[in-house]
Design a protein around this motif. Structure first.
Motif, PDB file in Angstrom:
ATOM      1  N   GLU A 162       7.312   6.666 -19.465  1.00 52.70           N
ATOM      2  CA  GLU A 162       8.566   7.336 -19.816  1.00 52.70           C
ATOM      3  C   GLU A 162       9.755   6.390 -19.670  1.00 52.70           C
ATOM      4  O   GLU A 162      10.720   6.455 -20.438  1.00 52.70           O
ATOM      5  CB  GLU A 162       8.782   8.554 -18.917  1.00 52.70           C
ATOM      6  N   ALA A 163       9.680   5.515 -18.688  1.00 55.08           N
ATOM      7  CA  ALA A 163      10.784   4.592 -18.417  1.00 55.08           C
ATOM      8  C   ALA A 163      10.708   3.326 -19.261  1.00 55.08           C
ATOM      9  O   ALA A 163      11.613   2.486 -19.205  1.00 55.08           O
ATOM     10  CB  ALA A 163      10.789   4.210 -16.937  1.00 55.08           C
ATOM     11  N   GLY A 164       9.664   3.203 -20.074  1.00 55.53           N
ATOM     12  CA  GLY A 164       9.494   1.995 -20.872  1.00 55.53           C
ATOM     13  C   GLY A 164       9.251   0.768 -20.015  1.00 55.53           C
ATOM     14  O   GLY A 164       9.739  -0.324 -20.323  1.00 55.53           O
ATOM     15  N   ALA A 165       8.497   0.946 -18.926  1.00 54.46           N
ATOM     16  CA  ALA A 165       8.273  -0.148 -17.969  1.00 54.46           C
ATOM     17  C   ALA A 165       6.780  -0.309 -17.691  1.00 54.46           C
ATOM     18  O   ALA A 165       6.348  -0.365 -16.543  1.00 54.46           O
ATOM     19  CB  ALA A 165       9.027   0.139 -16.678  1.00 54.46           C
ATOM     20  N   THR A 166       6.023  -0.398 -18.756  1.00 54.54           N
ATOM     21  CA  THR A 166       4.558  -0.486 -18.598  1.00 54.54           C
ATOM     22  C   THR A 166       4.066  -1.924 -18.444  1.00 54.54           C
ATOM     23  O   THR A 166       2.868  -2.144 -18.274  1.00 54.54           O
ATOM     24  CB  THR A 166       3.862   0.160 -19.809  1.00 54.54           C
ATOM     25  N   ASP A 167       4.975  -2.880 -18.474  1.00 55.42           N
ATOM     26  CA  ASP A 167       4.550  -4.284 -18.372  1.00 55.42           C
ATOM     27  C   ASP A 167       5.398  -5.010 -17.328  1.00 55.42           C
ATOM     28  O   ASP A 167       6.015  -6.036 -17.591  1.00 55.42           O
ATOM     29  CB  ASP A 167       4.690  -4.967 -19.740  1.00 55.42           C
ATOM     30  N   LEU A 168       5.407  -4.455 -16.123  1.00 58.67           N
ATOM     31  CA  LEU A 168       6.232  -5.008 -15.059  1.00 58.67           C
ATOM     32  C   LEU A 168       5.480  -6.075 -14.267  1.00 58.67           C
ATOM     33  O   LEU A 168       4.305  -5.904 -13.930  1.00 58.67           O
ATOM     34  CB  LEU A 168       6.647  -3.906 -14.078  1.00 58.67           C
ATOM     35  N   THR A 169       6.169  -7.152 -13.952  1.00 63.26           N
ATOM     36  CA  THR A 169       5.681  -8.144 -13.004  1.00 63.26           C
ATOM     37  C   THR A 169       6.767  -8.339 -11.953  1.00 63.26           C
ATOM     38  O   THR A 169       7.906  -8.687 -12.290  1.00 63.26           O
ATOM     39  CB  THR A 169       5.366  -9.481 -13.684  1.00 63.26           C
ATOM     40  N   LEU A 170       6.426  -8.099 -10.701  1.00 60.31           N
ATOM     41  CA  LEU A 170       7.414  -8.112  -9.620  1.00 60.31           C
ATOM     42  C   LEU A 170       7.029  -9.118  -8.543  1.00 60.31           C
ATOM     43  O   LEU A 170       5.848  -9.300  -8.236  1.00 60.31           O
ATOM     44  CB  LEU A 170       7.523  -6.715  -8.990  1.00 60.31           C
ATOM     45  N   ASN A 171       8.032  -9.759  -7.965  1.00 58.25           N
ATOM     46  CA  ASN A 171       7.823 -10.659  -6.835  1.00 58.25           C
ATOM     47  C   ASN A 171       7.740  -9.835  -5.547  1.00 58.25           C
ATOM     48  O   ASN A 171       8.718  -9.200  -5.143  1.00 58.25           O
ATOM     49  CB  ASN A 171       8.964 -11.670  -6.738  1.00 58.25           C
ATOM     50  N   PHE A 172       6.575  -9.811  -4.948  1.00 64.11           N
ATOM     51  CA  PHE A 172       6.293  -8.980  -3.781  1.00 64.11           C
ATOM     52  C   PHE A 172       6.197  -9.908  -2.561  1.00 64.11           C
ATOM     53  O   PHE A 172       5.296 -10.713  -2.450  1.00 64.11           O
ATOM     54  CB  PHE A 172       4.981  -8.225  -4.016  1.00 64.11           C
ATOM     55  N   TRP A 173       7.149  -9.770  -1.653  1.00 65.01           N
ATOM     56  CA  TRP A 173       7.225 -10.623  -0.465  1.00 65.01           C
ATOM     57  C   TRP A 173       6.540  -9.957   0.723  1.00 65.01           C
ATOM     58  O   TRP A 173       6.677  -8.744   0.940  1.00 65.01           O
ATOM     59  CB  TRP A 173       8.677 -10.892  -0.093  1.00 65.01           C
ATOM     60  N   TRP A 174       5.828 -10.779   1.509  1.00 62.39           N
ATOM     61  CA  TRP A 174       5.316 -10.314   2.798  1.00 62.39           C
ATOM     62  C   TRP A 174       5.478 -11.421   3.827  1.00 62.39           C
ATOM     63  O   TRP A 174       5.439 -12.595   3.497  1.00 62.39           O
ATOM     64  CB  TRP A 174       3.856  -9.855   2.702  1.00 62.39           C
ATOM     65  N   PRO A 175       5.694 -11.074   5.116  1.00 64.66           N
ATOM     66  CA  PRO A 175       6.013 -12.085   6.127  1.00 64.66           C
ATOM     67  C   PRO A 175       4.773 -12.638   6.818  1.00 64.66           C
ATOM     68  O   PRO A 175       3.814 -11.918   7.099  1.00 64.66           O
ATOM     69  CB  PRO A 175       6.874 -11.301   7.126  1.00 64.66           C
ATOM     70  N   SER A 176       4.809 -13.923   7.129  1.00 67.19           N
ATOM     71  CA  SER A 176       3.757 -14.550   7.919  1.00 67.19           C
ATOM     72  C   SER A 176       4.286 -14.849   9.318  1.00 67.19           C
ATOM     73  O   SER A 176       5.484 -14.721   9.588  1.00 67.19           O
ATOM     74  CB  SER A 176       3.267 -15.835   7.254  1.00 67.19           C
ATOM     75  N   GLU A 177       3.374 -15.235  10.200  1.00 67.05           N
ATOM     76  CA  GLU A 177       3.715 -15.624  11.569  1.00 67.05           C
ATOM     77  C   GLU A 177       4.456 -14.520  12.318  1.00 67.05           C
ATOM     78  O   GLU A 177       5.408 -14.778  13.067  1.00 67.05           O
ATOM     79  CB  GLU A 177       4.530 -16.917  11.578  1.00 67.05           C
TER      80      GLU A 177
ATOM     81  N   PRO B 115      16.104  -5.108 -13.973  1.00 66.06           N
ATOM     82  CA  PRO B 115      16.806  -3.903 -14.440  1.00 66.06           C
ATOM     83  C   PRO B 115      15.963  -2.638 -14.385  1.00 66.06           C
ATOM     84  O   PRO B 115      16.482  -1.549 -14.099  1.00 66.06           O
ATOM     85  CB  PRO B 115      17.178  -4.261 -15.892  1.00 66.06           C
ATOM     86  N   GLN B 116      14.658  -2.759 -14.656  1.00 60.81           N
ATOM     87  CA  GLN B 116      13.809  -1.568 -14.664  1.00 60.81           C
ATOM     88  C   GLN B 116      13.771  -0.871 -13.300  1.00 60.81           C
ATOM     89  O   GLN B 116      13.571   0.343 -13.219  1.00 60.81           O
ATOM     90  CB  GLN B 116      12.381  -1.930 -15.094  1.00 60.81           C
ATOM     91  N   LEU B 117      13.972  -1.639 -12.229  1.00 61.52           N
ATOM     92  CA  LEU B 117      13.915  -1.038 -10.905  1.00 61.52           C
ATOM     93  C   LEU B 117      15.136  -0.175 -10.596  1.00 61.52           C
ATOM     94  O   LEU B 117      15.145   0.568  -9.611  1.00 61.52           O
ATOM     95  CB  LEU B 117      13.764  -2.128  -9.839  1.00 61.52           C
ATOM     96  N   ARG B 118      16.155  -0.239 -11.451  1.00 63.41           N
ATOM     97  CA  ARG B 118      17.319   0.631 -11.274  1.00 63.41           C
ATOM     98  C   ARG B 118      17.054   2.025 -11.832  1.00 63.41           C
ATOM     99  O   ARG B 118      17.866   2.936 -11.633  1.00 63.41           O
ATOM    100  CB  ARG B 118      18.541   0.014 -11.948  1.00 63.41           C
TER     101      ARG B 118
END
Length: 561
Positions: free
Chosen positions: A390-405, A327-330
């Motif tokens: 300001e957004a109340g999002a100081t403790d975010l953990t996000l799944n960050f995808w990167w491609p292999s091959e 939700p914070q990413l909205r």
């Protein structure tokens, strides 16, 4: 252009097709110098062997979506429209000129005369209409967007009327005049006709070898002998053979080519999927050049006496932000914090090849509709931290995808780029969970299914319209960059469609500039990161090859020795 999620995926196998109104003169000049283009000089004869990164799917480009098919097709075929060498500026090819009606729906093409297909069939207005009506008249399995994908993406439906089509009709006014009628105005026409899918093919050969006989077998398709053994165009080279045992495609000189005399006797594409193996083959003298040398090898190759021909950049790498799951990413402030928190300038200097630059918006600065008057996000980690607070999002953990091959023109080393960006995010307090999957083994599908929170992706343009970039990214409210972005996702998609349909060029440009301002200032569904120039490498005795931002290199003017 009709946009859908399949359209977003269609180019993932491609290395790059693109377009610009005009690349800067300096970029054009730079590309020509780097390729050592000689003005017609050079020896005649011989065989040039080029190392290709993959095998072509088939040899009928209308049914193709892969860059390796298109690379071969460009040597055998021509379209009504082409692109000026070294740029993505549309110019006449088999058409000498064209003009449109005031409403932008009727286009009249004056055709070159004295041109013949490889089988001796005359190229004329009847042949043009035969090709358009062939595309429009596809039936059964051939209507699948996995088969006729470029038609579906750009023109829509077929003659059965099941879905609306941009195409209405083709009329041969006389032998050298073809009139194309569209059902609506679009900014993409006629530039779209420069794509390999829409080249002119011999009506005689297509009828003889049953070119439209495509059948489905489960999830796969079977293609007719025309597409596999008898492609027939008007280009400088003719089809020779596809030797699968030796992984080579052989083309031979077309002595009856209507353009400048072809210098090479044969052109061979040697299929070598591994980039290191391609480099070794060049060093051993087994091939005369290859595509996509690793940027880390450029200096070494130059010092060894090879010509690293740098293509003008016509692509974009972006950091995608999926708003569906967190939700914070909205919150726009959170997305802006991410933009301020990544050091794109340092990334360009440390991870990308010579000539790369930071992207400030989602189209290159050579495309109509670009405007410098967008909100900028210079590196400012303190501002990023403040926005998160300001957004109340100081403790975010996000799944960050990167491609292999995979290596893409805009993303030469995904792992290193991921490492740099995740380290930047950590500095502003955003934790990331690394998720990596093979490009064609789960990454693309996972991104399209909105499984990632952050992800690396990009695009190489097809041709010169802003729609070719913006509609790919934001042309539908449920694509990979606008999923979960209600309510502005639909509004943005509608704005892009309206801009594409505006017949007045000045008004259309202003509409696209307004869209770019809103995307960067009010929406920010992703962070544009960089534009990066890919390259090809050649032996020093190869003359006349002009590197193209579209990977639209033509070998008809090339000489060896």
């Amino acid at each position: 252009m009709l946009q859908n999620r399949t359209a977003q995926r269609r180019r993932l196998a491609l290395v790059g097709l693109a377009g610009v109104v005009a690349l800067s003169l300096s970029a054009c000049a730079q590309s020509q110098r780097s390729a050592d283009t000689s003005n017609g000089s050079g020896k005649v004869g011989g065989t040039l062997t080029f190392g290709a990164a993959g095998a072509p799917k088939l040899f009928d480009p209308f049914y193709a979506t892969d860059g390796e098919t298109f690379r071969v097709a460009r040597q055998m075929f021509q379209g009504l429209v082409g692109f000026k060498p070294g740029t993505a500026q549309a110019q006449p090819d088999l058409a000498e000129k064209w003009d449109s009606s005031p409403d932008g729906k009727t286009w009249t093409f004056a055709l070159k005369t004295g041109v013949k297909f490889h089988d001796g069939t005359d190229f004329n207005a009847d042949a043009v209409c035969a090709n358009f009506n062939r595309w429009y008249g596809q039936k059964g399995a051939a209507q699948s967007d996995a088969v006729s994908q470029y038609w579906v993406d750009n023109f829509g439906g077929f003659s059965d009327g099941a879905k609306p089509s941009l195409y209405k009709s083709c009329t041969a006014k006389d032998a050298k005049t073809a009139v194309i009628e569209l059902t609506a105005v679009t900014s993409k026409f006629p530039d779209v006709l420069g794509l390999p899918s829409f080249v002119m093919q011999s009506p005689t050969a297509m009828k003889k070898y049953d070119a439209d006989n495509v059948t489905a077998q489960g999830d796969s398709f079977t293609y007719p002998s025309y597409a596999l053994e008898h492609p027939t165009g008007t280009g400088p080279f003719k089809f020779g053979k596809y030797d699968k045992a030796n992984n080579t495609v052989e083309l031979v000189k077309n002595d009856d080519y209507a353009g400048d005399k072809v210098k090479l006797d044969k052109l061979v594409f040697k299929i070598i999927p591994n980039e290191t193996a391609r480099k070794q083959a060049l060093q051993a003298g087994d091939i005369d050049g290859y595509d996509f040398p690793n940027a880390a090898d450029w200096d070494q190759l130059k010092k060894a006496g090879f010509n690293v021909a740098i293509r003008p950049a016509f692509n974009i790498l972006y950091l995608g932000i999926n708003q569906k799951n967190v939700p914070q990413l909205r919150d726009l402030k959170v997305r802006q914090a991410i933009a301020y928190g990544i050091n794109r300038e340092q990334l360009v200097k440390s991870q990308l090849p010579e000539g790369a630059k930071v992207a400030d918006e989602f189209i290159p600065d050579t495309v109509t509709g670009y405007t410098p008057d967008v909100q900028k996000y210079n590196y400012d980690p303190e501002k990023a931290k403040s926005l998160l607070k300001e957004a109340g999002a100081t403790d975010l953990t996000l799944n960050f995808w990167w491609p292999s091959e995979v290596t893409r023109p805009y993303m030469p080393s995904p792992k290193d780029i991921f490492g740099a960006l995740s380290a930047d995010l950590a500095k502003i307090g955003i934790k990331t969970n690394a998720v990596t999957k093979p490009w064609n083994g789960g990454y693309i599908d996972g991104i399209d299914q909105a499984q990632a929170d952050l992800f690396l992706f990009g695009w190489t343009g097809d041709f010169n319209t802003p729609d070719n970039f913006l509609a790919q990214f934001f042309g539908a409210p449920d694509n990979r960059l606008t999923t979960g972005a209600s309510p502005w996702g639909q509004s943005l998609a509608d704005s892009i469609k309206a801009a594409d349909a505006e017949p007045n060029k000045d008004k259309r440009t202003q509409l696209y500039q307004d869209i770019n301002k809103k995307v960067m200032g009010e929406y920010l569904p992703a962070v544009p990161v960089s534009h990066s120039p890919p390259a090809l490498v050649l032996k020093s005795d190869i003359k006349g090859l002009v590197p193209s931002p579209l990977t639209d290199e033509r070998f008809g003017s090339v000489s060896k020795g």
